[in-house]
Scaffold this motif. Sequence first.
Motif, PDB file in Angstrom:
ATOM      1  N   GLY A  89     -54.936 -57.618   6.853  1.00  0.00           N
ATOM      2  CA  GLY A  89     -55.055 -56.176   7.033  1.00  0.00           C
ATOM      3  C   GLY A  89     -56.024 -55.741   8.101  1.00  0.00           C
ATOM      4  N   LEU A  90     -56.575 -56.682   8.868  1.00  0.00           N
ATOM      5  CA  LEU A  90     -57.538 -56.342   9.932  1.00  0.00           C
ATOM      6  C   LEU A  90     -56.784 -56.187  11.250  1.00  0.00           C
ATOM      7  N   ILE A  91     -55.932 -55.177  11.303  1.00  0.00           N
ATOM      8  CA  ILE A  91     -55.045 -54.988  12.446  1.00  0.00           C
ATOM      9  C   ILE A  91     -55.843 -54.660  13.701  1.00  0.00           C
ATOM     10  N   GLU A  92     -56.858 -53.816  13.544  1.00  0.00           N
ATOM     11  CA  GLU A  92     -57.648 -53.409  14.701  1.00  0.00           C
ATOM     12  C   GLU A  92     -58.349 -54.619  15.327  1.00  0.00           C
ATOM     13  N   GLU A  93     -58.903 -55.508  14.482  1.00  0.00           N
ATOM     14  CA  GLU A  93     -59.566 -56.711  14.995  1.00  0.00           C
ATOM     15  C   GLU A  93     -58.577 -57.611  15.747  1.00  0.00           C
ATOM     16  N   ALA A  94     -57.344 -57.687  15.232  1.00  0.00           N
ATOM     17  CA  ALA A  94     -56.322 -58.506  15.891  1.00  0.00           C
ATOM     18  C   ALA A  94     -56.018 -57.969  17.286  1.00  0.00           C
ATOM     19  N   ILE A  95     -55.845 -56.666  17.395  1.00  0.00           N
ATOM     20  CA  ILE A  95     -55.506 -56.061  18.697  1.00  0.00           C
ATOM     21  C   ILE A  95     -56.695 -56.146  19.652  1.00  0.00           C
ATOM     22  N   LEU A  96     -57.916 -55.962  19.131  1.00  0.00           N
ATOM     23  CA  LEU A  96     -59.111 -56.063  19.986  1.00  0.00           C
ATOM     24  C   LEU A  96     -59.293 -57.489  20.515  1.00  0.00           C
ATOM     25  N   LEU A  97     -59.010 -58.486  19.672  1.00  0.00           N
ATOM     26  CA  LEU A  97     -59.115 -59.874  20.120  1.00  0.00           C
ATOM     27  C   LEU A  97     -58.099 -60.151  21.229  1.00  0.00           C
ATOM     28  N   PHE A  98     -56.901 -59.620  21.062  1.00  0.00           N
ATOM     29  CA  PHE A  98     -55.884 -59.801  22.092  1.00  0.00           C
ATOM     30  C   PHE A  98     -56.319 -59.132  23.402  1.00  0.00           C
ATOM     31  N   HIS A  99     -56.909 -57.960  23.292  1.00  0.00           N
ATOM     32  CA  HIS A  99     -57.407 -57.257  24.485  1.00  0.00           C
ATOM     33  C   HIS A  99     -58.516 -58.059  25.164  1.00  0.00           C
ATOM     34  N   GLU A 100     -59.352 -58.696  24.355  1.00  0.00           N
ATOM     35  CA  GLU A 100     -60.435 -59.526  24.886  1.00  0.00           C
ATOM     36  C   GLU A 100     -59.874 -60.736  25.645  1.00  0.00           C
ATOM     37  N   LEU A 101     -58.807 -61.307  25.104  1.00  0.00           N
ATOM     38  CA  LEU A 101     -58.173 -62.444  25.772  1.00  0.00           C
ATOM     39  C   LEU A 101     -57.578 -62.034  27.112  1.00  0.00           C
ATOM     40  N   LEU A 102     -57.000 -60.831  27.161  1.00  0.00           N
ATOM     41  CA  LEU A 102     -56.441 -60.332  28.419  1.00  0.00           C
ATOM     42  C   LEU A 102     -57.523 -60.156  29.474  1.00  0.00           C
ATOM     43  N   LYS A 103     -58.672 -59.639  29.062  1.00  0.00           N
ATOM     44  CA  LYS A 103     -59.767 -59.417  30.012  1.00  0.00           C
ATOM     45  C   LYS A 103     -60.365 -60.733  30.512  1.00  0.00           C
ATOM     46  N   SER A 104     -60.282 -61.789  29.682  1.00  0.00           N
ATOM     47  CA  SER A 104     -60.851 -63.074  30.079  1.00  0.00           C
ATOM     48  C   SER A 104     -59.900 -63.897  30.949  1.00  0.00           C
ATOM     49  N   ASP A 105     -58.736 -63.305  31.292  1.00  0.00           N
ATOM     50  CA  ASP A 105     -57.738 -63.965  32.138  1.00  0.00           C
ATOM     51  C   ASP A 105     -57.210 -65.254  31.524  1.00  0.00           C
ATOM     52  N   MET A 106     -57.221 -65.314  30.208  1.00  0.00           N
ATOM     53  CA  MET A 106     -56.674 -66.495  29.542  1.00  0.00           C
ATOM     54  C   MET A 106     -55.151 -66.457  29.621  1.00  0.00           C
ATOM     55  N   ALA A 107     -54.549 -67.627  29.761  1.00  0.00           N
ATOM     56  CA  ALA A 107     -53.086 -67.707  29.813  1.00  0.00           C
ATOM     57  C   ALA A 107     -52.513 -67.304  28.454  1.00  0.00           C
ATOM     58  N   ILE A 108     -51.698 -66.279  28.461  1.00  0.00           N
ATOM     59  CA  ILE A 108     -51.086 -65.772  27.223  1.00  0.00           C
ATOM     60  C   ILE A 108     -49.706 -66.388  27.087  1.00  0.00           C
TER      61      ILE A 108
END
Length: 892
Positions: free
Chosen positions: A628-647
């Motif tokens: 149920g921690l949807i916001e944390e999931a989306i924030l982590l994904f946003h963090e990965l995008l900013k770190s230029d990690m291969a998605i």
Amino acid sequence: MNYLTKQNNLTNISFSFGRLISSLAITGNPSVVRVKTVEHADVFDPLHFFNDNTKTIHYTVKNSKVLHAHLLKSDLLRSDIFYANTLLDWYCKSSSMDNALKLFVTIPDPNVISWNIMVSGYNNRCLFDDSWRFFHRMVSLGFEPNEFTYGSVLSACTALQATMSGMQVYAFVMKNGFFSNGYVRAGMIDFFTKNRGFDEALRVFWDVSCENVVCWNTIISGAVRNEEYWVALDLFRQMCHRFLVPNSFTFSSVLSACAALGELEMGKGVQARVIKCGAKDVFLGTAIVDLYAKCGELDEAEKEFTRMPIRNVVSWTAIISGFVQKGDSFSALKFFKEMIYARVEINSYTLTSVITACAKPYMIKEAMEMHSWILKTRFYLDPVVGAALINMYAKIGAIDLSEKVFRGMENFKTPGIWTVMVSSFAQNESSLKAVGLLQRMLSEGLRPDTYCISSVLSVTDSLDLGRQIHCYVLKAGLIFYLPVSSSLLTLYSKCGSLGESHKVFDQMTIRDNVSWASMIVGFAEHGFAYFAFQLFREMILEGTRSDQIILAAILKACSAHPFLKKGKEIHGYALRAGISDETVVGGALVTMYSKCCALKLARRVFDMLPLRDQVSCAFLISSYAQNGLIEEAILLFHELLKSDMAIDSFILSSVLRAISLLSRPGIGTQLHSRITKMGLESDTSVGSSLVVTYSKCGSIEDCCKAFEQIDKPDFISWTALITSYAQHGKGAEALKAYELMRKEGNRPDSVTFVGVLSACSHNGLVEDGYFHFNSMAKDYGIEPNNRHYACMVDLLGRAGRLKEAEKFIKSMPIEPDALVWGTLLAACKVHGNIELGRLAAGKVTELEPSDAGAYVSLSNIYADFGHWEEAQEVRSQMRGIGVKKEPGWSFM
């Protein structure tokens, strides 16, 4: 001895006219001088003939026969052994061993040199059996071999891998006192290195102190050949300390050792010695190029390559292989084209490197061009090149082209070609074709190797077939090979036969970390975590060092059940071992803590990882969503995008699942746009997740569009579409999708049938519902569970056939759960069946006393019929046992 040495020198090296005259004076009677004044130009002089032809190296059969005729005419063959031996040497060097043998048997008194010429002549023509027979005959006739005899026959024994014969020669060498001779010792060291093991070769080398560079070169190259690279480097160090001067051969071997170990700095030190000594040749230059290439320094490798004045095929192959190893396929192909333009002879090793460079899905055009070039050359019949082509197409995914290449080469009956084709089928998960080809191999008398058997076992999911292969493995004596036994235990684990898997594991004489990990994972995946932990303890007690694979396996056991305490203990063990921050172990720790719902610990480990892999990211995002921690999931994904990690698709699927729980179509559309930019909208897992996301957001049109973008929908994609149609009340469309899925050859699973039965329920298709329900076990071997029974109860309840629904529940082979009875209760409310509703509500509250829905539904049934007292009594029961109905809420 002086006499023999001078004679041998005359037969092996070029000589001038003056030196020849002096040699002749020695070889015959010293009182007779054989130099005569040539009075006529047309008189044949063998000395002039020897001198002229030796300088131009015209060792041809024709010249040898001309000389033979004149020597016969002048009767020099019978009177002078020198002329006989020289002519014998000419025949050997002109590859005419038959003529040499005919001449040899006519020599009245052959000496040791005569025998040596024949032994070495057979060696030079790779007729090693004849060389050994001549040596045996020489000894039996009482001739005493010298150092050249021993050197030649040892080379023959080495080439023949004739261990017993070589040991006999070794005994002769020891007996006759030639052990300390450098030439003979080098031959013995080479023999022991290639036939008796490197340790024995090393013992022979150290038995006598030696200052001969050839012996040092032989033992160093032997160490490299036996992959004793550090020993080779230590020998080189000792050689330099003894002030022996290394030569090009020494440096080449040592540079090869540095390249194999990846010791670039040490290799640079050796290169500095090379420059200081002024050693230069094509082999040394190639070794330097190979060093830089294998250590990943391609720029330096290219510089050294361009500096080489002469380059051979090995040089070109070294630089091409370096680019292939680095993953730079286009540079490898560029150098190959330059090699063709330079008209350098190409061999199969070069081609296999270039073919490997083309073995990428995006290089199908280059792969086919390479194949066309090979067809125009003689290499299309080379089994090694053919095997590389088969493997190339398999890695590209064009298994049909692999089969075409194989069909063109299967008549060679080369087991290697068949093995590569079997492994290619295995790589592309064509298990039936892999097994079929293995059966053909056996029927045609070809013996599959360990790699072939392991490949078939890796794609076999049939326990019966696995047992048959096991029987063959036992009969063929392949069970003692580690890859085969490891594949067998993995097969049995995969098929759920842990007893047989553990039996194979216990019988293994050698266990590597992969076999331990396979057995641990097998226990973990089948619910035997206790045995997995016990096996892990046994492994530690045996002294086996845990690596990333084993720790990831035992952490998987902790994740499956879950065992948070055990997981923490393994984490502590990993910290002590110093591998907790390795990518594989770190990812497994994140997964373990996520599955154990210890999300704070999972995030702490995740944040400490130096390198984050896609799997751990996806698991953490998915765990946030499931908890149920949807916001944390989306924030982590946003963090990965900013770190230029291969998605990758796995991460995107996890994020889409999280968004689907929000029911926020706007966020899903934004992510869909990013997915389209990344070109992953056609990916099966991503497309399926988009279908589910749009379905839960209420947009069935976007759901269908997302499905149409998938290139090759699998059963998961079809199931998502069927379920989406069913949830939106489009039963007819859901059933049409199911029929299309079957026509496409996709096999439905239990989740698919939930969607199909729900579709029948929404459309009131009772008979169709029964048909598909019965089809589960009959056609697909899927045993229905409570969700399927609940769908059938819902189908019958919507159709008003409540008594039939009750009878259906009572006939269930499994115990009905609260979901089944709750579905009947809901139907009773719709149709106003108080008695059956009271029964269903009683069953639900009995199974789940805290379920407020059953109380509320029963209370509403009473209220609908005006039975207010009964309705109030149900509400009182709820308050008495502390059950509260949660208030509804809305996004609006």
